[in-house]
Design a protein around this motif. Sequence first.
Motif, short mmCIF file in Angstrom:
data_model
loop_
_atom_site.label_atom_id
_atom_site.label_comp_id
_atom_site.label_asym_id
_atom_site.label_seq_id
_atom_site.Cartn_x
_atom_site.Cartn_y
_atom_site.Cartn_z
N GLY A 127 -0.48 8.29 -10.30
CA GLY A 127 -2.06 7.74 -10.21
C GLY A 127 -2.27 6.83 -10.97
O GLY A 127 -3.42 6.58 -11.67
N TYR A 128 -1.40 5.72 -11.15
CA TYR A 128 -1.52 4.69 -12.33
C TYR A 128 -0.94 3.51 -11.68
O TYR A 128 -0.21 3.48 -10.77
N LEU A 187 -3.51 -1.46 -2.43
CA LEU A 187 -3.99 -3.02 -3.24
C LEU A 187 -2.55 -3.49 -3.78
O LEU A 187 -1.51 -2.86 -4.00
N PRO A 188 -2.61 -4.97 -3.80
CA PRO A 188 -1.32 -5.49 -4.31
C PRO A 188 -1.03 -4.91 -5.94
O PRO A 188 0.17 -5.02 -6.27
N GLN A 189 -1.92 -4.70 -6.59
CA GLN A 189 -1.93 -4.22 -8.05
C GLN A 189 -0.87 -2.82 -7.82
O GLN A 189 -0.43 -2.65 -9.22
N GLY A 190 -1.24 -2.19 -6.89
CA GLY A 190 -0.49 -0.85 -6.78
C GLY A 190 0.80 -1.01 -6.09
O GLY A 190 1.61 -0.04 -6.01
N SER A 191 1.33 -2.24 -5.70
CA SER A 191 2.23 -2.11 -4.87
C SER A 191 3.69 -2.10 -5.59
O SER A 191 4.84 -1.41 -5.06
N PRO A 192 3.97 -2.34 -6.94
CA PRO A 192 5.25 -2.10 -7.53
C PRO A 192 5.58 -0.58 -7.58
O PRO A 192 6.99 -0.36 -7.44
N ARG A 197 5.03 6.38 -5.96
CA ARG A 197 3.57 6.98 -6.30
C ARG A 197 3.44 7.93 -5.30
O ARG A 197 3.11 9.29 -5.70
N VAL A 198 3.78 7.72 -3.94
CA VAL A 198 3.51 8.77 -3.07
C VAL A 198 4.44 9.91 -3.01
O VAL A 198 3.83 11.07 -2.81
N LEU A 199 5.76 9.52 -3.28
CA LEU A 199 6.75 10.75 -3.50
C LEU A 199 6.47 11.49 -4.65
O LEU A 199 6.50 12.93 -4.41
N ASP A 200 6.07 10.84 -5.59
CA ASP A 200 5.94 11.79 -6.92
C ASP A 200 4.53 12.60 -6.98
O ASP A 200 4.65 13.69 -7.19
#
Lengths: 249, 208
Positions: A127-128, A187-192, A197-200
């Motif tokens: 969540g970051y 968000l584009p900021q979260g795309s990397p 993110r979702v798997l972990d």
Amino acid sequence: MKLNLRVWRQRNADADGAMATYEVDGISPDMSFLEMLDTLNEELILRGEDPVAFDHDCREGICGACSLVINGDAHGPERTTTCQLHMRSFRDGDTIDVEPWRASAFPVVKDLVVDRSAFDRVIQAGGYISVPTGAAPEAHATPVPKADADSAFEHAECIGCGACVAACPNGSAMLFTSAKVNHLNVLPQGSPERETRVLDMVAQMDAEGFGGCTLTGECATACPKGIPLPSISAMNREWLRARRKAGRG
Amino acid sequence: MAVSGLIMLGYLVAHVAGNLKVFFGPEEFNEYAHWLRVMGAPLLHHEWALWLVRIVLLAAVGAHAVSAYQLSRRDIKARPTAYVHRRRRASYATRTMRWGGIILALFIVWHVLDLTTGTVHTGGFEEGRPYQNVVDTFSTWYGNVIYLVAMLAVGLHVRHGFWSAAQTLGVGNARRERLLRGLANGLALALTAGFVSVPVAVMTGVVS
């Protein structure tokens, strides 16, 4: 107002708990539910008894610290946090049952206080976002479509109180996790970190011992911030997409 | 749960369509039943296609039951201490998924023993004459009762199940919410009404 309270009392995490009955008098309908409990605790302290332990912090409905299952409803009968619930929602002479959040992932610490660190660990799992440090970037450098911004904001409203888990008959944390995943994934900021993110976060949620989702919809009904039920489907979409990209089915 | 459920739902839609042929008389109904056995011929041997369907269905039932068991165990473990103050939660269809599923599993066993193998059939089971077999089954009071209860369970199960499967597979969103709910309710209603129409027709003498 005069009320009969039946409150869950439990000395510590290892002790057995039970419902204890208290009578409180002189309650104003304008008091919040927590102020009513404060009144009870003042009396208990005067009588030399152990006051009822409960979580609270901002008392403005924005921090997510307060909990309590009141008459079987997480945060009580109104769709808000317990601190924003007022005694005018009850009637003089009512018997009110007050219990802690019930989930194996949220062990009771004392009385009505539960340990919600499981949520922190789910957040830590993904969540970051990774951003370079330094001065704030130019606001127009990364345009975000209005619809995406609205969706991110809707999910960012989650205060992590745990009402979704408390209300779910399965003790599932899908609504919480989906709010956190969707907030950053749109968000584009979260795309990397979109896939990891979702798997972990889902893996961590499962590891914490939360139950599985059967789409009963109780979570979204109890959520004081109105995180919508379709968020769960959006997270499932993200999860399936991430699994496909990772070549794991 | 979602994938195996949707496979079974697809089969149910084909099943109810076949059942409704009973209204066109014994000849057409029996002919349809015969066609099920020669489906895919001459490419496929006699009953091969039917067995293929049966194997896929059996696998789906198995997968569905195993996932349901695992999910239920996990859910019970996640809430070791129940709330003292209980209140009625969620819709009826949602609350009855587990028991409804068990009722349906038991029904399927009876249904196959009754109308496929004829083991528990009353009134002289005859292979290749399904029309008469159906009429026989629905001429007994218990045949009607078991069937009607099971078909109500199917409707309730599909009502929550179809919508849930869509959510699990990530198809749901706020805009599609009404569409998906409508589809789930429509499917549930069409299946229950379609299946129930057959025993009702036998009871009222429309089909005899």
